[in-house]
Enzyme design. Structure first.
Site, PDB file in Angstrom:
ATOM      1  N   ALA A   1       6.411   8.374   8.647  1.00 27.10           N
ATOM      2  CA  ALA A   1       5.531   7.737   9.264  1.00 27.10           C
ATOM      3  C   ALA A   1       5.462   7.888  11.008  1.00 27.10           C
ATOM      4  O   ALA A   1       4.867   7.892  11.636  1.00 27.10           O
ATOM      5  CB  ALA A   1       5.725   6.069   9.058  1.00 27.10           C
TER       6      ALA A   1
ATOM      7  N   THR B   1       1.721  10.857  -2.545  1.00 27.84           N
ATOM      8  CA  THR B   1       2.848   9.337  -2.137  1.00 27.84           C
ATOM      9  C   THR B   1       3.942  10.235  -2.714  1.00 27.84           C
ATOM     10  O   THR B   1       4.046  10.419  -3.431  1.00 27.84           O
ATOM     11  CB  THR B   1       2.462   7.856  -3.268  1.00 27.84           C
ATOM     12  OG1 THR B   1       3.450   7.319  -2.241  1.00 27.84           O
ATOM     13  CG2 THR B   1       2.395   8.158  -4.083  1.00 27.84           C
TER      14      THR B   1
ATOM     15  N   GLY C   1      11.117   3.217  15.085  1.00 26.95           N
ATOM     16  CA  GLY C   1      11.872   4.181  14.031  1.00 26.95           C
ATOM     17  C   GLY C   1      11.413   5.429  14.133  1.00 26.95           C
ATOM     18  O   GLY C   1      10.802   5.661  14.397  1.00 26.95           O
ATOM     19  N   ASN C   2      12.288   6.429  13.251  1.00 24.93           N
ATOM     20  CA  ASN C   2      12.356   8.264  13.552  1.00 24.93           C
ATOM     21  C   ASN C   2      12.378   8.409  12.089  1.00 24.93           C
ATOM     22  O   ASN C   2      12.547   9.680  12.067  1.00 24.93           O
ATOM     23  CB  ASN C   2      13.010   8.567  14.467  1.00 24.93           C
ATOM     24  CG  ASN C   2      14.379   7.811  13.639  1.00 24.93           C
ATOM     25  OD1 ASN C   2      14.834   7.001  13.484  1.00 24.93           O
ATOM     26  ND2 ASN C   2      15.337   8.655  13.825  1.00 24.93           N
ATOM     27  N   GLY C   3      11.337   8.092  11.179  1.00 25.35           N
ATOM     28  CA  GLY C   3      10.963   8.470  10.111  1.00 25.35           C
ATOM     29  C   GLY C   3       9.957   8.848   9.670  1.00 25.35           C
ATOM     30  O   GLY C   3       9.481   9.687  10.286  1.00 25.35           O
TER      31      GLY C   3
ATOM     32  N   SER D   1       0.004   2.031  -6.893  1.00 24.47           N
ATOM     33  CA  SER D   1      -0.856   2.667  -5.980  1.00 24.47           C
ATOM     34  C   SER D   1      -2.466   1.855  -5.391  1.00 24.47           C
ATOM     35  O   SER D   1      -2.797   0.916  -5.995  1.00 24.47           O
ATOM     36  CB  SER D   1      -1.251   3.714  -5.718  1.00 24.47           C
ATOM     37  OG  SER D   1      -2.224   4.852  -5.008  1.00 24.47           O
TER      38      SER D   1
ATOM     39  N   LYS E   1       5.620  14.252  -1.105  1.00 25.92           N
ATOM     40  CA  LYS E   1       5.650  14.848  -0.174  1.00 25.92           C
ATOM     41  C   LYS E   1       5.726  15.755   1.083  1.00 25.92           C
ATOM     42  O   LYS E   1       5.029  16.567   1.849  1.00 25.92           O
ATOM     43  CB  LYS E   1       5.032  13.729   0.902  1.00 25.92           C
ATOM     44  CG  LYS E   1       4.197  12.502   0.651  1.00 25.92           C
ATOM     45  CD  LYS E   1       3.847  11.315   1.720  1.00 25.92           C
ATOM     46  CE  LYS E   1       2.682  10.574   2.163  1.00 25.92           C
ATOM     47  NZ  LYS E   1       2.301   9.675   2.970  1.00 25.92           N
TER      48      LYS E   1
ATOM     49  N   LEU F   1       2.331  -0.444  11.237  1.00 23.87           N
ATOM     50  CA  LEU F   1       2.450   0.132  10.078  1.00 23.87           C
ATOM     51  C   LEU F   1       2.283  -0.803   8.135  1.00 23.87           C
ATOM     52  O   LEU F   1       1.218  -0.080   7.082  1.00 23.87           O
ATOM     53  CB  LEU F   1       2.696   1.319   9.876  1.00 23.87           C
ATOM     54  CG  LEU F   1       2.536   2.437  11.113  1.00 23.87           C
ATOM     55  CD1 LEU F   1       2.842   3.947  10.221  1.00 23.87           C
ATOM     56  CD2 LEU F   1       1.359   2.788  11.688  1.00 23.87           C
TER      57      LEU F   1
END
Length: 325
Positions: free
Chosen positions: A170, A66, A166-168, A19, A70, A265
């Site tokens: 994030a 994280t 993307g479709n996750g 992290s 989440k 991102l």
């Protein structure tokens, strides 16, 4: 220096050693001169409930979350903000008058670089008024409300088109951000038709419904890019150690409009191949490091109950940590 009076903040995850949050948060805490420290806490998936009880027992004031916690933490919280429920994930937790309160600052982090004019840099340095947490009051009134406006910072997005790769998880924060900007059209591109359909339906039934969302398979990407005012990569394609890859073929990216915003991102490598290719075509590039910094700054404001924190110090600490300066 850590003392007996030092208040604890931190990040939980498994693993958590990688992290970057401690570097940027402790830099800001040191700059402000407040009696806090931010620590990484490795918490295995099966230990999450016990960790929350332990944090309460030792007086932890708040923490970041994280992978893989989440989503798993949602049923363990006393209160969850509407924005976190809409996204389906919590990344920031702090004590409220009802117990542990969860929210999600990823939307605020995503939106910050898109604000016009940009938020002015933090001008402080000396410690300002002490927060309720510093005074020993662990009760924060309630979860902060999500941003409710349309165009932020004077920029009109009502005629603009956003295309999200993307479709996750994030992508959910980015969809929420584009909806809050007031984008005329929001297009999400993915590979699995069933997953895309479920993604779209989840927003219709959301606490923050998004009606102008359309989903597409990858075959439609070239056409969508030609319409995009904002093109966002939420996939891991191009992340270190595969920094030579891009989620978009150069031929398809040729259709991007000069002046469009291309946002990745990913923050390592910096810049990504995707952003290099976009800049060569006249697009404005935004990397994921700024989103990381800004979501962290939004969380720190909550924990310290401050209207401003030294974002420039947090950004510089991360750039030095990643060897970018």
């Amino acid at each position: 220096m850590i003392k007996g009076t030092t208040k604890l903040l931190g990040v939980i995850g498994h693993p958590v050693e990688h992290s970057l949050s401690p570097a940027m948060h402790n830099a800001a805490i040191s700059h402000l001169g407040v009696d806090f420290v931010y620590l990484p806490f490795p918490v295995k998936p099966g230990d999450l409930k016990a960790a929350l009880a332990g944090f309460a027992a030792i007086g932890v004031r708040g923490f970041s979350i994280t992978i893989p916690h989440k989503q798993a933490i949602l049923p363990l919280l006393s209160e969850v903000s509407p924005i976190a429920r809409a996204i389906g994930a919590v990344n920031t937790v702090y004590l409220s008058d009802k117990g542990w309160c969860g929210t999600n600052t990823d939307v605020e982090g995503f939106l910050a670089p898109l604000q016009t004019p940009p938020t002015p840099p933090y001008q402080g340095g000396a410690k300002d008024a002490t927060s309720p947490l510093e005074r020993g009051n662990t009760a924060v009134e309630s979860c902060p409300p999500p941003y409710q406006g349309g165009a932020r910072g004077g920029s009109d997005w009502s005629q603009k088109v956003a295309v999200i790769l993307g479709n996750g998880g994030a992508a959910r924060a980015v969809v929420a951000g584009c909806a809050q900007l007031g984008c005329a059209e929001i297009h999400v591109v993915g590979r699995n038709e069933q997953n895309l359909a479920e993604f779209q339906q989840s927003w219709i039934n959301s606490p923050m419904p998004v009606q102008n969302l359309q989903v597409h398979t990858w075959e439609n990407l070239s056409m969508l890019i030609s319409q995009a005012d904002l093109l966002v990569n939420t996939t891991p394609v191009g992340m270190y150690p595969q920094g030579e890859k891009s989620p978009v073929a150069e031929g398809a990216l040729d259709r991007i409009s000069a002046g469009a915003i291309v946002y990745d991102l990913i923050y390592t490598p910096n810049p990504t191949q995707f952003l290099k290719d976009a800049k060569l075509r006249g697009a404005r590039a935004i990397d994921g490091l700024e989103m990381l910094v800004q979501q962290g700054a939004a969380a720190l404001k909550i924990w310290l109950d401050k209207e401003s924190v030294p974002v420039h110090v947090m950004r510089q600490a991360l750039r030095q940590h990643l060897g970018l300066d």
